[in-house]
Design an enzyme around this catalytic site. Structure first.
Site, PDB file in Angstrom:
ATOM      1  N   ALA A 215       0.821  -1.208   0.000  1.00 43.64           N
ATOM      2  CA  ALA A 215       0.000   0.000   0.000  1.00 43.64           C
ATOM      3  C   ALA A 215       0.857   1.260   0.000  1.00 43.64           C
ATOM      4  O   ALA A 215       2.083   1.221   0.121  1.00 43.64           O
ATOM      5  CB  ALA A 215      -0.937  -0.011   1.199  1.00 43.64           C
ATOM      6  N   HIS A 216       0.176   2.395  -0.104  1.00 37.02           N
ATOM      7  CA  HIS A 216       0.851   3.686  -0.253  1.00 37.02           C
ATOM      8  C   HIS A 216       1.810   3.980   0.896  1.00 37.02           C
ATOM      9  O   HIS A 216       1.528   3.748   2.053  1.00 37.02           O
ATOM     10  CB  HIS A 216      -0.160   4.825  -0.413  1.00 37.02           C
ATOM     11  CG  HIS A 216      -1.141   4.961   0.712  1.00 37.02           C
ATOM     12  ND1 HIS A 216      -2.289   5.699   0.590  1.00 37.02           N
ATOM     13  CD2 HIS A 216      -1.167   4.455   1.960  1.00 37.02           C
ATOM     14  CE1 HIS A 216      -2.969   5.656   1.721  1.00 37.02           C
ATOM     15  NE2 HIS A 216      -2.300   4.905   2.569  1.00 37.02           N
TER      16      HIS A 216
END
Length: 344
Positions: free
Chosen positions: A249-250
């Site tokens: 994820a980011h």
């Protein structure tokens, strides 16, 4: 600051514009014509930028004037703190959602500028081979002796180091890939992260303005997904090996020589230090750190930091010995008790 290789700037916007787009209220009408043309995290203030604070707690410890020249969207009860810091203040009951609603008016991801499969401005190194149907965007750079498989899409501004290989149907956007990397079929790297804000019961997606940085000698398995950062970068260090069907994820930060087995997933801003290993189907919570050389066993959920060199398992993950002691105790408690024989 959003990298101009990947994003077109659409601003500037005045505070008056921001208020109209987001529904925020301007605290001081004298700042209505102040303009912004960039965004920044609250902890890295830049004059002429827009930021947000979800509570006054984030502002109280900063020195006077720390946000001079910055426009900040914050809750009404934090307005005085933001003013003390020198910010031009807008107030909203859902600052993150208000901030998200403004981003598309300031930036957009660069699109493919021509109808050509390969943009004339792209740089392709000597000895590099391109498969059928490859699409390469404006300003992209591919090193020497690379192999780009059929139907790969390489977005504007992306860079790929020497001797790297992309299997068919790989998608790159807002990404820099190192040398001697191996990206297997179907991997999607650099798309928007799963950033969501909520306002009045409605969900608002947040445009991510960061990137993905992948070091040298990295393997990314088939059908992996790696989201770009919200502001900064999602990082994968040199010589790390990511198995098939993993999600990163980011703003996750993966060190060097990390091994992630299949179906593992990292939530936003998780940190995996050098030489750590994650078994299959391991989940790591947001902002959790897996220490250097630590191991997390298959099917575990790491909800808190794992110290360097330790081996944790379970859901929630805990040290291996503790986990095994608890399992043994549960087995003991679950044993049927000896029945007293009936009398005559």
């Amino acid at each position: 600051m959003a990298d101009p290789r990947f994003y077109d700037r659409l601003g500037p916007l005045t505070l008056k514009d921001i208020a109209a787009l987001s529904g925020a209220a301007i605290s001081d009408s004298g700042t209505a014509d102040q303009s912004v043309d960039r965004v920044t995290p609250l902890g890295e203030p830049v004059a002429g930028a827009l930021s947000y604070a979800e509570s006054g707690k984030l502002l109280r410890s900063a020195p006077d004037g720390a946000l001079s020249g910055v426009a900040v969207i914050c809750p009404p009860d934090a307005a005085s703190e933001a003013t003390r810091l020198g910010a031009a203040v807008l107030t909203h009951t859902a600052p993150r959602a208000a901030f998200a609603s403004v981003l598309p008016a300031l930036f957009q991801t660069r699109s493919f500028a021509t109808d050509s499969f390969i943009d004339p401005s792209a740089k392709i190194g000597a000895g590099t081979r391109l498969g059928a149907g490859v699409v390469i965007g404006e300003g992209a750079e591919i090193g020497t002796d690379c192999v780009i498989g059929p139907h790969c899409v390489i977005g504007p501004g992306c860079r790929i180091g020497d001797r790297s290989r992309l299997s068919p149907h790989v998608s790159l956007q807002c990404s820099d890939i190192g040398a001697d990397c191996n990206i297997l079929a179907g991997a999607v790297i650099g798309e928007d992260g799963f950033g969501i804000a909520v306002s009045n019961g409605n969900t608002v997606g947040i445009l991510h303005l960061g990137s993905v940085l992948i070091g040298d000698h990295v393997t990314i398995g088939a059908n992996c997904t790696i989201d770009r950062g919200l502001f900064g970068a999602t990082r994968i260090g040199a010589s790390s090996k990511i198995d098939n069907l993993c999600h990163i994820a980011h703003n996750a930060d993966i060190g060097e020589n990390v091994i992630m087995a299949g179906y593992s997933g990292l939530a936003g801003s998780a940190v995996i230090a050098d030489n750590a290993m994650l078994g299959g189907r391991v989940g790591v919570y947001d902002h959790v750190t897996i220490g250097e050389g630590a191991r997390v066993g298959a099917n575990s959920a790491a909800s808190r930091d794992v110290p360097a060199g330790e081996f944790w398992v379970g859901n929630p993950a805990q040290p291996m010995r503790q986990h095994m002691r608890e399992l043994a105790e549960l087995r003991r408690l679950a044993r049927p008790k000896n029945k007293t024989p009936k009398k005559g």
